[in-house]
Enzyme design. Sequence first.
Site, mmCIF file in Angstrom:
data_model
loop_
_atom_site.group_PDB
_atom_site.id
_atom_site.type_symbol
_atom_site.label_atom_id
_atom_site.label_comp_id
_atom_site.label_asym_id
_atom_site.label_seq_id
_atom_site.Cartn_x
_atom_site.Cartn_y
_atom_site.Cartn_z
ATOM 1 N N LYS A 171 -17.461 84.616 52.977
ATOM 2 C CA LYS A 171 -16.685 85.213 54.064
ATOM 3 C C LYS A 171 -16.930 84.527 55.403
ATOM 4 O O LYS A 171 -17.018 85.155 56.454
ATOM 5 C CB LYS A 171 -16.940 86.716 54.171
ATOM 6 C CG LYS A 171 -16.733 87.481 52.868
ATOM 7 C CD LYS A 171 -15.432 87.087 52.154
ATOM 8 C CE LYS A 171 -14.192 87.466 52.940
ATOM 9 N NZ LYS A 171 -12.942 87.013 52.243
ATOM 10 N N SER A 172 -17.003 83.217 55.339
ATOM 11 C CA SER A 172 -17.226 82.410 56.540
ATOM 12 C C SER A 172 -16.128 81.371 56.746
ATOM 13 O O SER A 172 -16.351 80.333 57.358
ATOM 14 C CB SER A 172 -18.594 81.717 56.459
ATOM 15 O OG SER A 172 -19.640 82.655 56.354
ATOM 16 N N HIS B 130 -20.768 78.434 47.411
ATOM 17 C CA HIS B 130 -21.532 79.314 48.293
ATOM 18 C C HIS B 130 -23.030 79.173 48.025
ATOM 19 O O HIS B 130 -23.829 79.967 48.547
ATOM 20 C CB HIS B 130 -21.139 80.779 48.063
ATOM 21 C CG HIS B 130 -19.734 81.110 48.456
ATOM 22 N ND1 HIS B 130 -19.181 80.717 49.648
ATOM 23 C CD2 HIS B 130 -18.772 81.815 47.808
ATOM 24 C CE1 HIS B 130 -17.930 81.163 49.719
ATOM 25 N NE2 HIS B 130 -17.658 81.820 48.621
ATOM 26 N N SER C 295 -16.995 91.498 57.010
ATOM 27 C CA SER C 295 -16.016 90.891 56.111
ATOM 28 C C SER C 295 -16.501 90.921 54.662
ATOM 29 O O SER C 295 -15.725 91.191 53.738
ATOM 30 C CB SER C 295 -15.740 89.456 56.551
ATOM 31 O OG SER C 295 -14.694 88.886 55.798
ATOM 32 N N MET D 152 -1.238 81.173 56.359
ATOM 33 C CA MET D 152 -1.984 81.210 55.096
ATOM 34 C C MET D 152 -1.936 82.591 54.454
ATOM 35 O O MET D 152 -1.921 82.710 53.229
ATOM 36 C CB MET D 152 -3.427 80.774 55.323
ATOM 37 C CG MET D 152 -3.577 79.272 55.571
ATOM 38 S SD MET D 152 -5.308 78.741 55.709
ATOM 39 C CE MET D 152 -5.966 79.206 54.102
ATOM 40 N N LYS E 177 -8.411 90.058 58.394
ATOM 41 C CA LYS E 177 -8.082 89.944 59.821
ATOM 42 C C LYS E 177 -8.202 88.519 60.345
ATOM 43 O O LYS E 177 -7.426 88.092 61.182
ATOM 44 C CB LYS E 177 -8.985 90.871 60.650
ATOM 45 C CG LYS E 177 -8.671 92.348 60.501
ATOM 46 C CD LYS E 177 -9.490 93.174 61.488
ATOM 47 C CE LYS E 177 -9.150 94.650 61.386
ATOM 48 N NZ LYS E 177 -9.946 95.459 62.349
#
Length: 313
Positions: A63-64, A124, A154, A249, A275
């Site tokens: 989530k980065s 990851h 997130s 996207m 978001k």
Amino acid sequence: MFLLFFLTLMLDIFPEMATEDYLRRDCQMVHGIPMVYAFSFDWDRIENFQSRPDDIVIATYPKSGTTWLSEIVDMILNNGDADKCKRDAIFNKVPMLEFVVPGKMPAGTEQLTNMPSPRMVKTHLPVNLLPKSFWDKGCKMIYMARNAKDVAVSFYHFDLMNKLHPDPGSWDDYLEKFMTGKTMIFGSWYDHVKNWWNKRNDHFILYLFYEDMKEDPKREIKKIIHFLGKNLDESVVDNIVYHTSFDVMKDNPMTNYRMAPAAVMDHSISPFMRKGISGDWKNHFTVAQNEAFDENYKKTMADTTLTFQFSSQ
């Protein structure tokens, strides 16, 4: 053609998979790192994976901005041709090295082995779990880090909707878990970002920040273009900036993961692309949580020169 086959395969297998053993399972430990249960099997496929010198590793803590960065790199390699970049879903164009659902979905290592060069490799994994061959062959690596508070928010929403992950429980408990890092999938955020930061001193790593990318995407994309040894016209760069914007996207079926069945990714709980902003943590942290987080953060990050922006952009 492959995408059609892949989607058909997913639709066939995932409803059945919901009754099997891979969903909402606790993490399995892999060399001291909590790992998604389904990913933890046959770890030799990771350790023995053979890189190629022209592989491009796209590494992040979850989530980065992983999907964002992956699409940017794909567009750069394809000289900003948006149609070429819609040739397949992002998870096929940029396979996740550690991904597998045994007996159900192919391993990322298998996908990568069958791909032509240059390959884009998403991961990851913390530094110490990345296969040795990537270091030995001097592969280019791009790491993007995001501030811890936004990652926690997130990641929580992602864990709610991604049923391959353990049930995240309450937000209060999840935030406590995030601060300790002991049971977070892929380990501690603190260790992850710091160890990749330190590794840039002895390997060819472009270390980027999500907040910088949000602030000035064109500037940061130019850094990636230079790092990859490309020379693109200004109009091409502008096209890449547009087609990799969050709104574009989010509406692109090749990047928004909407084709994944709800048995695995339930977008009614939370969309995969939620978001895409900096500072959303302010909508979730209580005053007490923020104070406790800041105290823990100050102690845990005291041994690094790595700094992050926490304000909204």
